[in-house]
Design a protein around this motif. Structure first.
Motif, short mmCIF file in Angstrom:
data_model
loop_
_atom_site.label_atom_id
_atom_site.label_comp_id
_atom_site.label_asym_id
_atom_site.label_seq_id
_atom_site.Cartn_x
_atom_site.Cartn_y
_atom_site.Cartn_z
N SER A 197 -0.42 10.04 -6.36
CA SER A 197 -0.90 11.09 -6.63
C SER A 197 -1.74 11.70 -5.63
CB SER A 197 -1.87 10.86 -7.82
OG SER A 197 -2.65 9.66 -7.42
N THR A 198 -1.70 10.94 -4.49
CA THR A 198 -2.40 11.30 -3.10
C THR A 198 -1.61 12.40 -2.27
OG1 THR A 198 -3.68 9.25 -3.26
CG2 THR A 198 -3.72 10.41 -1.21
N PRO A 199 -2.11 13.52 -1.93
CA PRO A 199 -1.33 14.54 -1.40
C PRO A 199 -0.83 13.71 0.23
CG PRO A 199 -3.09 15.58 -2.02
CD PRO A 199 -3.29 14.03 -2.25
N PRO A 200 0.49 14.12 0.54
CA PRO A 200 0.80 13.59 2.11
C PRO A 200 -0.33 13.91 3.09
CG PRO A 200 2.73 14.45 0.94
CD PRO A 200 1.24 14.75 0.23
N VAL B 40 0.75 -1.09 -0.02
CA VAL B 40 0.04 -0.08 0.05
C VAL B 40 1.07 1.27 0.12
CG1 VAL B 40 -1.67 1.27 1.40
CG2 VAL B 40 -2.00 -1.01 1.19
N PRO B 41 0.69 2.17 -0.98
CA PRO B 41 1.60 3.26 -0.86
C PRO B 41 1.04 4.25 0.07
CG PRO B 41 0.29 3.28 -2.99
CD PRO B 41 0.26 1.97 -2.25
N VAL B 42 1.82 4.98 0.58
CA VAL B 42 1.68 5.96 1.80
C VAL B 42 2.34 7.06 1.41
CG1 VAL B 42 1.75 6.60 4.18
CG2 VAL B 42 1.20 4.28 3.51
N PRO B 43 1.56 8.29 1.11
CA PRO B 43 2.28 9.65 0.74
C PRO B 43 2.84 10.08 1.72
CG PRO B 43 -0.07 9.76 0.90
CD PRO B 43 0.02 8.24 1.07
N VAL B 44 4.00 10.60 1.73
CA VAL B 44 4.75 11.39 2.73
C VAL B 44 5.70 12.36 2.10
CG1 VAL B 44 5.10 9.42 4.33
CG2 VAL B 44 6.92 9.84 2.74
N THR B 45 5.95 13.48 2.83
CA THR B 45 6.83 14.70 2.17
C THR B 45 8.29 14.60 2.55
OG1 THR B 45 6.46 15.67 4.49
CG2 THR B 45 4.93 16.39 2.76
N ASP B 46 8.68 13.76 3.50
CA ASP B 46 9.95 13.43 3.86
C ASP B 46 10.14 12.02 4.27
OD1 ASP B 46 12.51 13.30 5.23
OD2 ASP B 46 12.39 15.27 6.09
N VAL B 47 10.89 11.34 3.11
CA VAL B 47 11.11 10.06 3.24
C VAL B 47 11.94 9.55 4.29
CG1 VAL B 47 12.12 7.98 1.95
CG2 VAL B 47 10.75 9.57 0.89
N GLU B 48 13.07 10.10 4.86
CA GLU B 48 14.16 9.77 5.77
C GLU B 48 13.15 10.08 7.16
OE1 GLU B 48 16.94 8.34 6.22
OE2 GLU B 48 16.90 8.20 4.18
N ARG B 49 12.72 10.93 7.25
CA ARG B 49 11.60 11.18 8.33
C ARG B 49 10.56 10.15 8.64
NH1 ARG B 49 7.57 16.23 9.12
NH2 ARG B 49 6.74 14.90 7.63
N ALA B 50 9.90 9.79 7.51
CA ALA B 50 8.95 8.70 7.62
C ALA B 50 9.49 7.42 7.97
CB ALA B 50 8.21 8.76 6.30
N LYS B 51 10.55 7.16 7.15
CA LYS B 51 11.20 5.80 7.44
C LYS B 51 11.80 5.64 8.87
CE LYS B 51 15.29 2.91 6.04
NZ LYS B 51 16.32 2.78 5.11
N ARG B 52 12.26 6.70 9.51
CA ARG B 52 12.74 6.60 10.92
C ARG B 52 11.30 6.51 11.72
NH1 ARG B 52 15.66 10.81 9.80
NH2 ARG B 52 14.50 12.43 10.42
N PHE B 53 10.36 7.19 11.53
CA PHE B 53 9.21 7.00 12.25
C PHE B 53 8.53 5.55 12.16
CE2 PHE B 53 4.48 6.94 12.49
CZ PHE B 53 4.28 7.46 13.79
N TYR B 54 8.24 5.07 11.02
CA TYR B 54 7.84 3.56 10.83
C TYR B 54 8.60 2.79 11.55
CZ TYR B 54 3.82 5.46 8.42
OH TYR B 54 2.60 6.26 8.20
N THR B 55 10.16 2.89 11.25
CA THR B 55 10.88 1.73 11.77
C THR B 55 11.37 1.84 13.03
OG1 THR B 55 12.92 2.67 10.81
CG2 THR B 55 11.92 1.18 9.58
N GLU B 56 11.92 3.07 13.59
CA GLU B 56 12.17 3.07 15.03
C GLU B 56 11.15 3.38 15.97
OE1 GLU B 56 15.06 6.45 14.77
OE2 GLU B 56 16.39 5.53 13.38
#
Length: 138
Positions: free
Chosen positions: A61-64, A8-24
């Protein structure tokens, strides 16, 4: 023929910040992180025990922040909520739905206990407690 929902694609503005949130903070597993070119990056993350992953960084195409209601089904809502809080995630108190559809405080009956949180972009997640599996001895 099986039709399996796997990503499932999840739209985010900052990939690094989102990756840290979801993993850490949330505890997802980072399956892969692929930089296709200077502007396209795919990061696939999977909740523990899930057959379905999310992908961030992919062109969407979905806004974050507009994806709402992604649901994670868990066996112990109180423990999952406590784990998220300990990792710095703002998560709601445990709630349940009344017969009129309103959301009320406290746990509900079978399949009716929830907690809610959002990622840094505002994409909304729901934790839902699954009822214990009945044994054949009952």
């Amino acid at each position: 023929m099986d039709w399996k929902l796997e990503v499932v694609p999840v739209p985010v503005t900052d990939v690094e910040r989102a990756k840290r949130f979801y993993t850490e903070q949330v505890g997802f597993n980072a399956d892969h992180d692929t930089q296709v070119n200077a502007t396209v990056r795919f990061v696939q993350l999977t909740p523990p025990g899930s057959a379905c992953s999310i992908v961030i960084g992919a062109p969407v195409s979905t806004p974050p922040g507009t994806l709402q209601g992604l649901q994670l089904v868990i066996s112990d809502l109180a423990a999952a909520r406590a784990r998220l809080l300990a990792r710095g995630v703002e998560v709601s108190e445990i709630k349940h739905y009344e017969k009129d559809g309103s959301l009320a405080d406290g746990p509900g009956g079978r399949w009716n206990s929830f907690a809610f949180f959002a990622d840094p972009d505002g994409n909304g997640w729901v934790l839902q407690e699954s009822p214990p599996i009945a044994s054949n001895e009952d």
